[in-house]
Design a protein around this motif. Structure first.
Motif, short mmCIF file in Angstrom:
data_model
loop_
_atom_site.label_atom_id
_atom_site.label_comp_id
_atom_site.label_asym_id
_atom_site.label_seq_id
_atom_site.Cartn_x
_atom_site.Cartn_y
_atom_site.Cartn_z
N PHE A 244 80.36 61.59 59.14
CA PHE A 244 80.14 60.53 60.12
C PHE A 244 80.81 59.24 59.67
O PHE A 244 81.88 58.90 60.15
N MET A 245 80.21 58.52 58.71
CA MET A 245 80.80 57.25 58.31
C MET A 245 80.16 56.74 57.02
O MET A 245 79.13 57.25 56.57
N ILE A 246 80.78 55.71 56.43
CA ILE A 246 80.20 54.98 55.30
C ILE A 246 80.13 53.50 55.70
O ILE A 246 81.04 52.98 56.32
N GLN A 247 79.01 52.84 55.37
CA GLN A 247 78.77 51.48 55.84
C GLN A 247 78.47 50.54 54.68
O GLN A 247 77.75 50.89 53.75
N GLY A 248 79.04 49.32 54.76
CA GLY A 248 78.81 48.32 53.73
C GLY A 248 78.89 46.92 54.31
O GLY A 248 78.90 46.72 55.52
N GLY A 249 78.93 45.93 53.40
CA GLY A 249 79.09 44.55 53.84
C GLY A 249 77.82 43.76 53.99
O GLY A 249 77.84 42.64 54.51
N ASP A 250 76.68 44.31 53.53
CA ASP A 250 75.40 43.62 53.65
C ASP A 250 74.96 43.09 52.28
O ASP A 250 74.68 43.88 51.38
N PRO A 251 74.85 41.76 52.11
CA PRO A 251 74.41 41.21 50.83
C PRO A 251 73.02 41.68 50.42
O PRO A 251 72.69 41.72 49.23
N LYS A 252 72.18 42.04 51.40
CA LYS A 252 70.83 42.52 51.09
C LYS A 252 70.85 43.97 50.63
O LYS A 252 69.90 44.43 49.98
N GLY A 253 71.90 44.69 51.01
CA GLY A 253 72.01 46.08 50.60
C GLY A 253 71.09 47.04 51.32
O GLY A 253 70.88 48.17 50.88
N ALA B 138 84.23 61.00 60.12
CA ALA B 138 84.00 62.25 60.84
C ALA B 138 85.27 63.07 61.04
O ALA B 138 86.26 62.56 61.54
N PRO B 139 85.22 64.36 60.69
CA PRO B 139 86.37 65.25 60.90
C PRO B 139 86.24 66.00 62.23
O PRO B 139 85.28 65.83 62.96
N ILE B 140 87.22 66.82 62.53
CA ILE B 140 87.15 67.74 63.66
C ILE B 140 87.05 69.14 63.08
O ILE B 140 87.94 69.58 62.36
N GLU B 141 85.98 69.85 63.39
CA GLU B 141 85.78 71.14 62.76
C GLU B 141 85.39 72.25 63.73
O GLU B 141 85.27 73.39 63.33
N SER B 142 85.20 71.94 65.02
CA SER B 142 84.76 73.00 65.92
C SER B 142 85.24 72.75 67.35
O SER B 142 85.58 71.63 67.72
N GLU B 143 85.24 73.81 68.14
CA GLU B 143 85.62 73.68 69.54
C GLU B 143 84.60 72.83 70.29
O GLU B 143 84.95 72.12 71.24
N LYS C 253 94.82 62.65 69.60
CA LYS C 253 94.61 62.01 68.30
C LYS C 253 93.25 62.37 67.72
O LYS C 253 93.13 62.67 66.53
N TYR C 254 92.22 62.35 68.56
CA TYR C 254 90.89 62.75 68.09
C TYR C 254 90.90 64.19 67.59
O TYR C 254 90.30 64.51 66.56
N LYS C 255 91.59 65.07 68.32
CA LYS C 255 91.65 66.47 67.91
C LYS C 255 92.45 66.65 66.62
O LYS C 255 92.17 67.54 65.82
N GLU C 256 93.43 65.78 66.44
CA GLU C 256 94.29 65.88 65.26
C GLU C 256 93.60 65.42 64.00
O GLU C 256 93.69 66.07 62.95
N ILE C 257 92.90 64.27 64.06
CA ILE C 257 92.37 63.69 62.83
C ILE C 257 90.85 63.50 62.81
O ILE C 257 90.28 63.19 61.77
N GLY C 258 90.19 63.66 63.97
CA GLY C 258 88.74 63.49 63.99
C GLY C 258 88.34 62.07 64.36
O GLY C 258 89.18 61.23 64.67
N GLY C 259 87.04 61.83 64.33
CA GLY C 259 86.55 60.51 64.66
C GLY C 259 85.23 60.55 65.42
O GLY C 259 84.57 61.59 65.51
N THR C 260 84.85 59.41 65.96
CA THR C 260 83.56 59.25 66.63
C THR C 260 83.77 58.59 67.99
O THR C 260 83.52 57.39 68.16
#
Length: 201
Positions: free
Chosen positions: A54-63, A110-115, A143-150
């Motif tokens: 899915f994703m990785i998230q950052g940028g919060d000083p509070k953590g 996120a990758p593309i892994e299924s129909e 492009k989504y089919k080629e490399i994935g995404g959300t």
């Protein structure tokens, strides 16, 4: 990438991630991130939310996902562009709803892994085009089919950059063991963000 274009190198405890930006489409989001980075706002912060495939998230000083401010000390508006999508590798603004951007960001993993996923993408991108958001449906679908995404995040989160080197690092971060609220058991830290200029080979 154009000759002379500035890009960022995000140095993490798991390796370097190189990012190009799209100031022509998301000027405020780019200015906000770059200014924060050059003022060392992100140095020492962790990736507080990590979800494999899915994703990785950052940028919060509070953590913990509830903190952070923009360089203007107030939330700023979304910047959605027909040319940009939440493809795998996209750098996007995290938010708490429309026009609530601060300092938090995420990288789409996120990758593309299924129909089934491909069919879902077809539906989402076509719907996005019907609503007037997004470029030619077939270009985005391919492009989504080629490399994935959300695709379900398009029109909800501002895309302002893209990873062009270091997706292996992003994948490694996404795969770490997590605990409550998808927080990595062992902290993954942004050590520094430096800027370099692309030079044509």
């Amino acid at each position: 990438m154009k000759d002379g274009e500035e890009y960022a190198v995000m140095k993490t405890t798991m390796g370097d991630i190189k990012i190009r930006f799209f100031p022509e489409y998301a000027p405020k989001a780019v200015e906000n991130f770059i200014t924060h980075a050059k003022e060392n706002y992100y140095d020492g912060l962790i990736f507080h939310r990590v979800m494999n495939d899915f994703m990785i998230q950052g940028g919060d000083p509070k953590g913990i996902g509830t903190g952070g401010e923009s360089i203007w000390d107030e939330p700023f508006e979304d910047e959605f562009a027909r040319e940009l999508h939440n493809f795998r590798g996209a750098l996007s603004m995290a938010n708490a709803g429309p026009d609530t951007n601060g300092s938090q960001f995420f990288i789409v993993q996120a990758p593309i892994e299924s129909e089934e996923i491909a069919a879902y993408i077809d539906k989402q991108v076509l719907l996005m085009e019907e609503q007037g958001e997004g470029q030619s449906p077939q270009i985005a679908i391919d492009k989504y089919k080629e490399i994935g995404g959300t695709p379900h995040l398009d029109g909800h989160h501002t895309v302002f950059g893209h990873i062009f080197e270091g997706m292996d690092v992003v994948d490694s971060i996404a795969a770490v063991e997590t605990g409550k609220n998808d927080k990595p058991i062992e902290p993954i830290v942004i050590e520094d963000i430096v800027f370099e200029t692309h030079k044509a080979q």
